[in-house]
Design an enzyme around this catalytic site. Structure first.
Site, PDB file in Angstrom:
ATOM      1  N   ARG A 169     -22.163 -17.985  13.661  1.00 43.03           N
ATOM      2  CA  ARG A 169     -20.902 -18.103  14.388  1.00 43.03           C
ATOM      3  C   ARG A 169     -19.690 -18.133  13.467  1.00 43.03           C
ATOM      4  O   ARG A 169     -18.701 -18.831  13.721  1.00 43.03           O
ATOM      5  CB  ARG A 169     -20.904 -19.355  15.291  1.00 43.03           C
ATOM      6  CG  ARG A 169     -21.979 -19.369  16.342  1.00 43.03           C
ATOM      7  CD  ARG A 169     -21.843 -18.203  17.326  1.00 43.03           C
ATOM      8  NE  ARG A 169     -22.978 -18.192  18.229  1.00 43.03           N
ATOM      9  CZ  ARG A 169     -24.133 -17.554  17.987  1.00 43.03           C
ATOM     10  NH1 ARG A 169     -24.273 -16.843  16.876  1.00 43.03           N
ATOM     11  NH2 ARG A 169     -25.114 -17.591  18.854  1.00 43.03           N
ATOM     12  N   SER A 246     -19.543 -22.575  24.763  1.00 45.20           N
ATOM     13  CA  SER A 246     -20.112 -23.677  23.982  1.00 45.20           C
ATOM     14  C   SER A 246     -19.014 -24.283  23.104  1.00 45.20           C
ATOM     15  O   SER A 246     -18.438 -23.600  22.268  1.00 45.20           O
ATOM     16  CB  SER A 246     -21.256 -23.168  23.111  1.00 45.20           C
ATOM     17  OG  SER A 246     -22.297 -22.652  23.919  1.00 45.20           O
ATOM     18  N   GLU A 350     -16.474 -25.147  18.127  1.00 42.60           N
ATOM     19  CA  GLU A 350     -16.529 -23.678  18.011  1.00 42.60           C
ATOM     20  C   GLU A 350     -15.184 -23.039  18.313  1.00 42.60           C
ATOM     21  O   GLU A 350     -14.796 -22.091  17.634  1.00 42.60           O
ATOM     22  CB  GLU A 350     -17.623 -23.137  18.942  1.00 42.60           C
ATOM     23  CG  GLU A 350     -17.897 -21.671  18.745  1.00 42.60           C
ATOM     24  CD  GLU A 350     -19.203 -21.222  19.404  1.00 42.60           C
ATOM     25  OE1 GLU A 350     -19.212 -20.105  19.942  1.00 42.60           O
ATOM     26  OE2 GLU A 350     -20.174 -21.978  19.386  1.00 42.60           O
TER      27      GLU A 350
END
Length: 358
Positions: A169, A246, A350
């Site tokens: 990510r 998320s 995130e």
């Protein structure tokens, strides 16, 4: 001043726009927005603002942003480019193209490769920045090249995947603003078959085994079904989708640290099977699993709270309709502190936070 700067760039300038209207979390205060519907206008606008040292925030789909309630004191450059071109074995998309539209068009044209990334909100240009991934597939494995504006030199060039430092990510493009994605190009499978299925839940739903392939259209349909069941497909009527997806990344720790986490789980939860995954940097834990075992259930803390965990998926923080950014940050702090206290792992957000800190 700003209007004079941008008069010949092709951007449309709009003052006092509530940024809540431009993000999937639907929070964020006001800002001046310069909307660019062509790559030429986007490049000219950013160059002009940078030359004048005007603070800028680049915004496209708004799906990975948490913007503070005071808004942004500068100019928000809205990436509204949308062209998608599919050729014999790949797809070229402008940065502002809706990501799920890109995926849908490739599948409809008979190509495989991107189907596991169906239903992810946001823009095509954000996918390499975040190294977007889902159901066992990451952008890094499919990206052919990315066209960048170097905001220091003012030049435009194509960059190869090897230059982008992809990780879980993340990429070298994340948390920096000296390079702007203009276009992305992905390799596709002209057979129309999916990428090998590596995610148990997805494979099971398709009656497949690990490593099998299926028609890309079938995989896309199943991915959309699974994501919708978790509140991860945008739906204005469903507050569980008023989120940034998320909110925390799955933590990766060393093998030694993983044993300490397992001991903490044993002490606080008892003898259970802990979902972990191998990672080049150690062991990856499920952030959602840790959140639940730390005592935060789906929907926490429940009504009348303006911000709660999703009622379908504990990894998503959601706006129940009237939340402010501070409500979401307060919830994130509570969850992160609880996981740290129970298991000794500090979860990392995130989304990109603008004008607000966790």
């Amino acid at each position: 001043m700003v209007r004079d700067l941008l008069v010949e760039t092709g951007a449309v300038l709009r003052p006092d726009v509530p940024l809540a209207e431009l993000t999937t979390l639907r929070v964020g205060g006001p800002a001046t927005v310069a909307e660019c519907d062509s790559t030429a206008a986007l490049v000219a606008t950013v160059r002009a603002l940078d030359a004048a040292e005007v603070p800028t925030l680049i915004l496209a789909g708004g799906s990975n942003l948490l913007i503070g309630d005071d808004g942004f004191d500068g100019v928000v450059v809205r990436v509204a480019t949308s062209r998608v071109r599919i050729d014999a074995d790949g797809v070229l998309a402008e940065a502002g193209a809706v990501w799920d539209t890109v995926v849908a068009e490739t599948v409809a044209a008979g190509f495989g490769g991107l189907e596991c990334l169906s239903g992810i909100p946001g823009s095509a240009g954000a996918t390499p920045v975040q190294n977007v991934g889902a159901y066992g597939v990451e952008v890094a494995a499919l990206l052919r090249r990315v066209r960048l504006l170097d905001r220091v030199e003012g030049t435009v060039r194509w960059a190869e995947p090897g230059e982008l430092g992809f990780g879980y990510r993340t990429s070298v493009l994340k948390h920096r603003d000296d390079a702007l994605v203009l276009e992305v190009e992905f390799a596709l499978d002209p057979s129309g078959r999916s990428a090998p299925l590596r995610y148990r839940e997805l494979a099971g739903g398709l009656g497949a085994r690990d490593g099998d392939t299926r028609p890309a259209a079938d995989v896309r349909a199943e991915v959309l079904r699974l994501r919708a069941g978790k509140g991860m497909v945008l739906d204005p009527a469903d507050h569980d989708t008023w989120s940034a997806g998320s909110f925390f990344t799955n933590p990766v720790v060393s093998a030694e640290r993983a044993e300490e986490v397992r001991a903490a789980v044993l002490a606080h939860v008892g003898e259970v099977t802990i979902p972990t995954y191998p990672d080049p940097n150690g062991v990856k834990f499920s952030a959602g699993w840790l959140i639940e075992r730390a005592g935060f259930a789906k929907g926490y803390p429940g009504p009348p709270a303006r911000a709660t965990l999703s009622t379908k998926h504990t990894l998503a923080l959601t706006n129940r309709g009237e939340a402010r950014a501070e409500d979401l940050v307060s919830l994130a702090r509570t969850v992160r502190a609880g996981v740290a206290e129970r298991f000794g792992i500090v979860l990392e957000p995130e989304p990109v936070l603008v004008g607000i800190t966790l």
